[in-house]
Write an enzyme that holds these catalytic residues in place. Structure first.
Site, mmCIF file in Angstrom:
data_model
loop_
_atom_site.group_PDB
_atom_site.id
_atom_site.type_symbol
_atom_site.label_atom_id
_atom_site.label_comp_id
_atom_site.label_asym_id
_atom_site.label_seq_id
_atom_site.Cartn_x
_atom_site.Cartn_y
_atom_site.Cartn_z
ATOM 1 N N HIS A 55 0.848 -1.197 0.000
ATOM 2 C CA HIS A 55 0.000 0.000 0.000
ATOM 3 C C HIS A 55 0.890 1.256 0.000
ATOM 4 C CE1 HIS A 55 0.462 -1.117 4.375
ATOM 5 N NE2 HIS A 55 1.052 0.055 4.305
HETATM 6 C C1 T46 Z 1 2.648 0.423 6.906
HETATM 7 C C2 T46 Z 1 3.439 -0.810 7.087
HETATM 8 C C3 T46 Z 1 4.909 -0.546 7.207
HETATM 9 C C4 T46 Z 1 -4.504 -0.485 13.384
HETATM 10 O O1 T46 Z 1 -5.628 -0.686 13.885
HETATM 11 N N1 T46 Z 1 -3.724 0.543 13.835
HETATM 12 C C5 T46 Z 1 -2.480 0.798 13.330
HETATM 13 O O2 T46 Z 1 -1.796 1.741 13.789
HETATM 14 C C6 T46 Z 1 -1.992 -0.031 12.270
HETATM 15 C C7 T46 Z 1 -0.616 0.220 11.663
HETATM 16 C C8 T46 Z 1 -2.785 -1.055 11.825
HETATM 17 N N2 T46 Z 1 -4.015 -1.287 12.378
HETATM 18 C C9 T46 Z 1 -4.819 -2.410 11.908
HETATM 19 C C10 T46 Z 1 -5.301 -2.309 10.479
HETATM 20 C C11 T46 Z 1 -5.408 -3.748 10.039
HETATM 21 O O3 T46 Z 1 -6.671 -4.253 10.417
HETATM 22 O O4 T46 Z 1 -4.016 -3.598 11.950
HETATM 23 C C12 T46 Z 1 -4.348 -4.466 10.883
HETATM 24 C C13 T46 Z 1 -3.120 -4.846 10.070
HETATM 25 O O5 T46 Z 1 -2.674 -3.686 9.337
HETATM 26 P P1 T46 Z 1 -2.022 -3.810 7.893
HETATM 27 O O6 T46 Z 1 -2.604 -4.948 7.157
HETATM 28 O O7 T46 Z 1 -2.111 -2.463 7.237
HETATM 29 O O8 T46 Z 1 -0.501 -4.154 8.271
HETATM 30 P P2 T46 Z 1 0.780 -4.126 7.315
HETATM 31 O O9 T46 Z 1 1.871 -4.817 8.036
HETATM 32 O O10 T46 Z 1 0.432 -4.624 5.970
HETATM 33 O O11 T46 Z 1 1.149 -2.565 7.177
HETATM 34 C C14 T46 Z 1 1.613 -1.860 8.309
HETATM 35 C C15 T46 Z 1 0.890 -0.517 8.439
HETATM 36 O O12 T46 Z 1 -0.533 -0.711 8.464
HETATM 37 C C16 T46 Z 1 1.224 0.411 7.290
HETATM 38 O O13 T46 Z 1 0.754 1.716 7.577
HETATM 39 O O14 T46 Z 1 3.112 1.384 6.314
HETATM 40 O O15 T46 Z 1 3.015 -1.624 8.190
#
Ligand code: T46
Length: 143
Positions: A55
């Site tokens: 993303h």
């Molecule tokens: C990024 C990369 C480096 C929250 O509720 N609060 C938060 O602060 C974050 C970061 C995530 N979430 C929730 C949203 C999703 O339901 O945690 C779940 C997993 O998030 P995501 O699939 O976006 O995780 P990654 O590892 O793909 O991405 C993360 C960060 O979301 C993103 O901003 O830049 O790490």
């Protein structure tokens, strides 16, 4: 140290105090961190073979920092692509807005810490690559 050539990203060398009793790394806003930190999160226990991220953010700026272990960060500005291995807690990577990023090859025990300039807001995410490319091209045409 590895180099990054993308305009919206750069490596950040934190200050280090290396002593016989161990290492201490620190970063300060303005000097190392170019934004006020509104949030932090940690990514841990990522199973082998998993790719995370995939993303870009509309506005959020972040610094990724590998506290322990090793992870590969893949960056895509819409024009150029680059990958970098993070394994030294003394070196972080700054990610500006509108930069597609993915993380892969997490070694067992890796802890990836992230400092963010904004609170979590799903509306700040662009999770569709085609959408990201279209927005990038629109921005380039608008210049
Ligand atoms: C990024 C990369 C480096 C929250 O509720 N609060 C938060 O602060 C974050 C970061 C995530 N979430 C929730 C949203 C999703 O339901 O945690 C779940 C997993 O998030 P995501 O699939 O976006 O995780 P990654 O590892 O793909 O991405 C993360 C960060 O979301 C993103 O901003 O830049 O790490």
């Amino acid at each position: 140290m590895q180099k990054l050539n993308l305009k919206t990203s750069r490596l950040i060398e934190f200050s280090a105090v290396r002593q016989e009793r161990g290492n201490l790394f620190f970063g300060e806003t303005e000097k190392h961190i170019p934004f006020d930190i509104k949030r932090f999160y940690l990514i841990t226990h990522t199973p082998k073979g998993i790719r995370r991220g995939g993303h870009a953010h509309h506005k959020t700026e972040q610094i990724l920092l590998c506290v322990s272990g090793e992870v590969t960060i893949h960056l895509d500005s819409g024009k150029d692509k680059e990958s970098i291995v993070l394994s030294d807690p003394g070196t972080g990577i700054y990610l500006g807005p509108m930069l597609w990023h993915e993380m892969s090859d997490f070694k067992s025990g890796t802890v990836l810490a992230v400092l963010a300039s904004m609170h979590y807001d799903e509306k700040d995410y662009i999770r569709n690559y085609e959408d990201f490319i279209q927005r990038f091209q629109k921005k380039v045409r608008g210049k």
